[in-house]
Design an enzyme around this catalytic site. Structure first.
Site, PDB file in Angstrom:
ATOM      1  N   SER A  41       0.849  -1.188   0.000  1.00  0.00           N
ATOM      2  CA  SER A  41       0.000   0.000   0.000  1.00  0.00           C
ATOM      3  C   SER A  41       0.894   1.250   0.000  1.00  0.00           C
ATOM      4  O   SER A  41       1.673   1.438  -0.931  1.00  0.00           O
ATOM      5  CB  SER A  41      -0.959  -0.021   1.188  1.00  0.00           C
ATOM      6  OG  SER A  41      -1.987   0.915   1.012  1.00  0.00           O
ATOM      7  N   ASP A  75     -17.796 -16.600 -11.676  1.00  0.00           N
ATOM      8  CA  ASP A  75     -16.951 -17.529 -10.925  1.00  0.00           C
ATOM      9  C   ASP A  75     -16.447 -18.683 -11.779  1.00  0.00           C
ATOM     10  O   ASP A  75     -15.286 -19.057 -11.712  1.00  0.00           O
ATOM     11  CB  ASP A  75     -17.731 -18.050  -9.713  1.00  0.00           C
ATOM     12  CG  ASP A  75     -16.934 -19.015  -8.853  1.00  0.00           C
ATOM     13  OD1 ASP A  75     -15.696 -19.029  -8.991  1.00  0.00           O
ATOM     14  OD2 ASP A  75     -17.524 -19.726  -8.036  1.00  0.00           O
ATOM     15  N   ASP A 129     -13.189 -19.608 -15.109  1.00  0.00           N
ATOM     16  CA  ASP A 129     -11.841 -20.163 -15.084  1.00  0.00           C
ATOM     17  C   ASP A 129     -11.855 -21.692 -15.047  1.00  0.00           C
ATOM     18  O   ASP A 129     -10.810 -22.323 -14.898  1.00  0.00           O
ATOM     19  CB  ASP A 129     -11.057 -19.628 -13.886  1.00  0.00           C
ATOM     20  CG  ASP A 129     -11.766 -19.888 -12.558  1.00  0.00           C
ATOM     21  OD1 ASP A 129     -12.830 -20.538 -12.561  1.00  0.00           O
ATOM     22  OD2 ASP A 129     -11.253 -19.432 -11.521  1.00  0.00           O
ATOM     23  N   VAL A 185     -13.712 -23.674 -12.858  1.00  0.00           N
ATOM     24  CA  VAL A 185     -14.148 -24.273 -11.602  1.00  0.00           C
ATOM     25  C   VAL A 185     -14.864 -23.220 -10.768  1.00  0.00           C
ATOM     26  O   VAL A 185     -14.490 -22.044 -10.785  1.00  0.00           O
ATOM     27  CB  VAL A 185     -12.932 -24.851 -10.821  1.00  0.00           C
ATOM     28  CG1 VAL A 185     -11.964 -23.744 -10.415  1.00  0.00           C
ATOM     29  CG2 VAL A 185     -13.391 -25.635  -9.599  1.00  0.00           C
ATOM     30  N   ASP A 199      -8.571  -6.060  -4.872  1.00  0.00           N
ATOM     31  CA  ASP A 199      -8.201  -4.970  -3.962  1.00  0.00           C
ATOM     32  C   ASP A 199      -9.242  -3.864  -4.038  1.00  0.00           C
ATOM     33  O   ASP A 199      -9.616  -3.422  -5.121  1.00  0.00           O
ATOM     34  CB  ASP A 199      -6.827  -4.433  -4.352  1.00  0.00           C
ATOM     35  CG  ASP A 199      -6.199  -3.565  -3.278  1.00  0.00           C
ATOM     36  OD1 ASP A 199      -6.876  -2.630  -2.808  1.00  0.00           O
ATOM     37  OD2 ASP A 199      -5.031  -3.803  -2.935  1.00  0.00           O
ATOM     38  N   HIS A 214      -7.059  -6.166  -0.320  1.00  0.00           N
ATOM     39  CA  HIS A 214      -6.016  -5.279   0.170  1.00  0.00           C
ATOM     40  C   HIS A 214      -5.464  -5.793   1.496  1.00  0.00           C
ATOM     41  O   HIS A 214      -6.134  -5.744   2.523  1.00  0.00           O
ATOM     42  CB  HIS A 214      -6.571  -3.863   0.351  1.00  0.00           C
ATOM     43  CG  HIS A 214      -5.510  -2.818   0.529  1.00  0.00           C
ATOM     44  ND1 HIS A 214      -4.825  -2.274  -0.536  1.00  0.00           N
ATOM     45  CD2 HIS A 214      -4.996  -2.232   1.635  1.00  0.00           C
ATOM     46  CE1 HIS A 214      -3.956  -1.390  -0.086  1.00  0.00           C
ATOM     47  NE2 HIS A 214      -4.034  -1.354   1.232  1.00  0.00           N
TER      48      HIS A 214
END
Length: 542
Positions: A204, A271, A274, A276, A436, A474
């Site tokens: 950060s 979801d 990709d 799975v 993030d 984050h």
């Protein structure tokens, strides 16, 4: 895991100096601790202007770090400012017994104002490997040149910004080199030798600091870990100020129910892209979600199952680039927005939206970024603690434009010519979580692409690796979809010390007991076959 137990009483002079001062050419592995107490640090030991410093205390301590009992000398020191009205830089060095000959500096977070924990691990550090101090590194850090008010929320006190020297210590990174130089002065006096390698690690604000040291002092550190770096800090301030304007409009703020609804629907839609379903959107670039599918009838009367038109406008603003219609001296023109519509973790609202709309005075329940903006307006921009930050519109800053442009030269650390760092043998590992909610991963990708454009793909690959971790947020705040943990320090050591570049790196999620390949950007983990909790079941796709 890093635990710090109660420290031992200060040992007597005999114990504190149990190791005799080292002979010339024969560095010790145990520090001469008692001799550091009260030691003056001359201004000549630092390459940037100070009026010197002094060790305020030095004592032998014992604590449990990474499950191991570690004995070390803790030396606290003040570095005195040039401006007598500026605060001192408070710094700390942990000098272990059984020193491995190396040193690591930690970066800070937010507005800093406190000294980072020297027993901690690196950002996204592994839970099954020792923290740097447990590896017998000298660890050191500073508060970046000011001390946070005890009544302020952690890392959210920007009041130091009214002083130019304190501002430059923090935002331009001057305190980093001063702390580095003073710390190595103490290492030399404690062990009779300088470290063989010096590393830097931060996330950060600390990630920005990591890039600052590579940019400004390319020979000071042998290797750098920069995680989720807020490198274009002024640019993000303008973006956050725009969001404050949007979210403070009547009916625009999405409440907790609407935030959860948005997150759940994005994951539901993206979801499995990709290969799975695991609650992690591994390739956010393939996720195209239209928030208008959540629109309430007639666009009004928002509830737990829909968003009003005003709320859709707000979440769209958060996930869209913000461009300002004027020039600033740093040359930056926009901030890219956040991937909230690409699987970001809406379960940590404090960092994103918060739970309360921005207002004057700014609620502590508003998002972290909104509070960060409020402090910036009060102390960096207007230098008026009573100024209402909602009255500053980054699209039309009026009389504040000149000040904004000046601050951009201090806060936007956007020099992407890292050639001197690379020629000196420096190595850089760059990490960011794809979900993030406080520093945009798109921004880090922008920085990486600029480095490649400046130096070329081949030269960049010779010293830099960039990884985007799907599902990670984050600093693993709250309950991320993927609690990232990877041994970047060992990877950096092998690269710097053995000329072995990172290869086939793995990132684990100890919360959910699973692993994934750590794919070099622009790669992302695609499921192939086998155990969906094992990295071996995935390949890095592009």
């Amino acid at each position: 895991m890093v635990l710090l137990m109660g420290t031992s009483p200060v040992l007597g002079a005999e114990a504190a100096t149990a190791t005799s001062p080292p002979r010339a050419g024969h560095p010790a592995t145990s520090p001469v601790c008692g001799a550091l107490d009260g030691m003056e640090i001359p201004a000549s030991a630092m390459t940037l202007p100070t009026t010197g410093g002094r060790v305020t205390s030095a004592a032998v301590r014992t604590g449990v770090v990474s499950g191991e009992t570690i004995t070390y000398c803790q030396a606290d020191a003040d570095i005195r400012p040039v401006d007598p009205t500026a605060p001192a830089i408070k710094m700390r060095v942990a000098l272990p017994y059984g020193w491995n000959g190396k040193a690591l500096m930690f970066g800070g977070g937010g507005y800093n104002g406190t000294i980072p924990d020297l027993t901690a691990n690196v950002p996204f550090g592994p839970t099954d490997q020792p923290a740097p101090l447990a590896r017998r590194y000298v660890t050191f850090a500073g508060d970046s040149g000011h001390q946070q008010s005890p009544t302020a929320p952690p890392s959210l006190d920007g009041s130091f910004g009214v002083n130019d020297e304190a501002l430059n210590n923090f935002a331009a990174g001057d305190a980093l080199k001063k702390t580095h130089d003073a710390s190595l002065f103490l290492v030399q006096h404690a062990y009779g030798a300088n470290p063989t390698e010096v590393y830097f690690s931060g996330g950060s604000t600390g990630g920005r600091e990591a890039l600052v040291v590579a940019q400004r002092w390319p020979t000071a550190f042998d290797g750098v870990i920069s995680a989720f770096p807020a490198w274009n800090n002024l640019s993000e301030m303008l973006y956050l100020g725009h969001l404050v304007q949007v979210l403070s409009r009547p009916g625009a703020f999405p409440g907790a129910d609407q935030q959860k609804l948005l997150y759940d629907r994005v994951v539901q839609a993206c979801d499995g892209l990709d290969g799975v379903k695991d609650d992690v959107v591994s390739n956010p670039g393939s996720c195209h979600f239209d928030p208008h599918t959540l629109r309430c009838p007639k666009g009004t009367g928002a509830g737990p199952n829909c968003l009003s038109d005003a709320q859709i406008e707000a979440v769209t603003a958060m996930s869209s680039p913000f461009r300002w219609p004027y020039r600033v001296a740093s040359g930056e023109t926009e901030y890219p927005g956040f991937p909230f519509l690409s699987g970001a973790d809406m379960r940590t609202p404090f960092l994103g939206f918060g739970t309360t709309a921005p207002a004057n005075p700014m609620p502590v329940t508003s998002g972290y970024g909104m509070q960060f903006w409020d402090q910036w307006v009060k102390y960096f921009l207007t230098r008026d603690p009573g100024h209402n930050s909602l009255t500053i519109d980054p699209r039309r800053p009026g009389k504040w434009l000149a000040r904004i442009s000046h601050l951009s030269t201090i806060q936007d650390r956007n020099d992407t010519d890292l050639g001197e760092f690379a020629r000196a043998g420096g190595k850089l590992i760059l990490l960011h979580g794809a979900a993030d909610e406080l520093v945009s991963p798109y921004s880090t990708t922008d920085y990486y692409q600029r480095v490649r454009a400046t130096l070329g793909a081949g030269p960049t690959h010779s010293f830099l690796r960039y990884y985007v971790v799907p599902g990670a947020n984050h600093a693993n705040f709250g309950t991320p979809a993927f609690a990232a943990a990877t041994d970047s320090l060992s990877a950096l050591e092998h690269w710097v010390e053995k000329d072995e570049p990172p290869a086939n790196e793995v990132v684990s999620d100890p919360v959910h007991d699973r692993t994934r390949p750590l794919c070099e950007y622009p790669g992302w983990p695609r499921y192939r076959a086998g155990d969906p909790d094992s990295a071996s079941s995935f390949v890095c796709a592009r």
